[in-house]
Design an enzyme around this catalytic site. Structure first.
Site, mmCIF file in Angstrom:
data_model
loop_
_atom_site.group_PDB
_atom_site.id
_atom_site.type_symbol
_atom_site.label_atom_id
_atom_site.label_comp_id
_atom_site.label_asym_id
_atom_site.label_seq_id
_atom_site.Cartn_x
_atom_site.Cartn_y
_atom_site.Cartn_z
ATOM 1 N N GLU A 1 1.080 5.545 11.232
ATOM 2 C CA GLU A 1 -0.057 6.083 10.480
ATOM 3 C C GLU A 1 -0.826 4.942 9.842
ATOM 4 O O GLU A 1 -0.243 3.945 9.401
ATOM 5 C CB GLU A 1 0.458 7.058 9.414
ATOM 6 N N ASP B 1 -3.823 4.685 6.903
ATOM 7 C CA ASP B 1 -4.388 5.588 5.900
ATOM 8 C C ASP B 1 -5.523 4.995 5.079
ATOM 9 O O ASP B 1 -5.405 3.881 4.547
ATOM 10 C CB ASP B 1 -3.309 5.976 4.882
ATOM 11 N N GLU C 1 -6.938 6.868 1.728
ATOM 12 C CA GLU C 1 -6.843 8.022 0.845
ATOM 13 C C GLU C 1 -7.645 7.712 -0.421
ATOM 14 O O GLU C 1 -7.493 6.643 -1.010
ATOM 15 C CB GLU C 1 -5.388 8.342 0.495
ATOM 16 N N ASN D 1 -2.629 2.417 3.341
ATOM 17 C CA ASN D 1 -1.223 2.264 3.693
ATOM 18 C C ASN D 1 -1.110 2.124 5.206
ATOM 19 O O ASN D 1 -1.965 2.617 5.952
ATOM 20 C CB ASN D 1 -0.415 3.477 3.217
ATOM 21 N N GLY E 1 -0.829 8.159 -11.724
ATOM 22 C CA GLY E 1 0.568 8.402 -11.395
ATOM 23 C C GLY E 1 1.019 9.826 -11.645
ATOM 24 O O GLY E 1 2.224 10.080 -11.790
#
Length: 276
Positions: free
Chosen positions: A94, A96, A98, A113, A192
């Site tokens: 994958e 990414d 995001e 990522n 977070g």
């Protein structure tokens, strides 16, 4: 692994209505997807009941994929708008982009990522040098046998090199589809997970236009031959592009897994030596 590759270049397209149903499938939340302005605009929406998303019908092994995207405006805390490539199976690959929502007035976080063989943890995060909710901006992934490069409006923000080592795996054997979605990630997306989604602000809507794919279509068969001679297939960052990359990382990077000694007490992963 034996495979057969064909190079198919899709031109930059301005109308979703004429090609979206041919190239993409809605994967979930279809009643929250809209095609507007005579097919020039597509929107994905999220409410308390569901988000929405789509994926390409074709699978690709290497390519340059781009989208013009305008992110959710206002208080978008807890939302995640994604644009990524992914293969299937338990040991998937994958790549990414995001986009993590924010409280109104705070900057978006761009989360990147690279996952190989089902293992990720290679996050780099950035703020942007513009308001990504005020207008459309172009986000691109270049993926070829040598490198993965993430671009924002043509400016490289991250590269991930193929080191040719089993200790630093690189996604180059599994075909991937293009995906995009908007979903509720308030367990982690904003500070977070401290800031939760305010559903009184729903629906949250991200807007898309001008999706462009120049890529090698994966076709199962026998034998193998080079994908083609397109410039993206052998592209790497030159000197001026590396300078732009470093400019972004110096001013706008807010997290780099390579610089996280709490996670990697024995030293950073092998790929961090070669990847900025």
């Amino acid at each position: 692994m034996n495979f057969l590759l064909f190079l198919v270049v899709f031109p930059l397209v301005a109308a979703f209505a004429s090609n979206f149903s041919l190239e993409y499938d809605l994967t979930w939340g279809s009643d929250r997807v809209r095609i507007l302005n005579n097919g020039e605009l597509l929107t994905l929406s999220l409410d308390k009941d569901s988000g929405s998303g789509f994926q390409s019908r074709k699978e690709y092994l290497f390519g340059k994929m781009s989208v013009q995207l305008k992110l959710v405006p206002g208080d978008s805390a807890g939302t995640v708008t994604s644009y990524y490539l992914a293969s299937q199976g338990s040991t998937w690959d994958e790549i990414d982009f995001e986009f993590l929502g924010n409280l109104s007035g705070d900057p978006y976080t761009v989360h990147t990522n690279v996952i190989t063989g089902g293992k990720g943890g290679r996050e780099q995060q950035f703020h942007l040098w513009f308001d990504p909710t005020a207008d459309f901006h172009t986000y691109s992934i270049l993926w070829n046998p040598q490198v993965i490069i993430f671009y924002v409006d043509g400016t490289p923000i991250r590269q991930f090199k193929n080191l040719g080592s089993s200790k630093a795996p690189f996604p180059n054997r599994q075909a991937m589809r293009i995906h995009s979605s908007i979903w509720n990630g308030d367990e982690w997306a904003t500070r977070g997970g401290l800031i939760k989604t305010d559903w009184s602000k729903a629906p949250f809507t991200a807007s898309y236009r001008n999706m462009s794919t120049q890529a090698c279509i994966w076709t199962y068969g026998s034998g193998a031959y080079p994908c083609g001679s397109s410039s993206w297939l052998a592209r790497e960052l030159d000197g001026p592009s590396l300078e732009r990359l470093m400019w972004v990382q110096k001013r706008y990077m807010i997290y780099n897994y390579c610089m996280d000694p709490k996670r990697f007490t024995q030293g950073p992963p092998l790929e961090c030596v070669a990847n900025t």
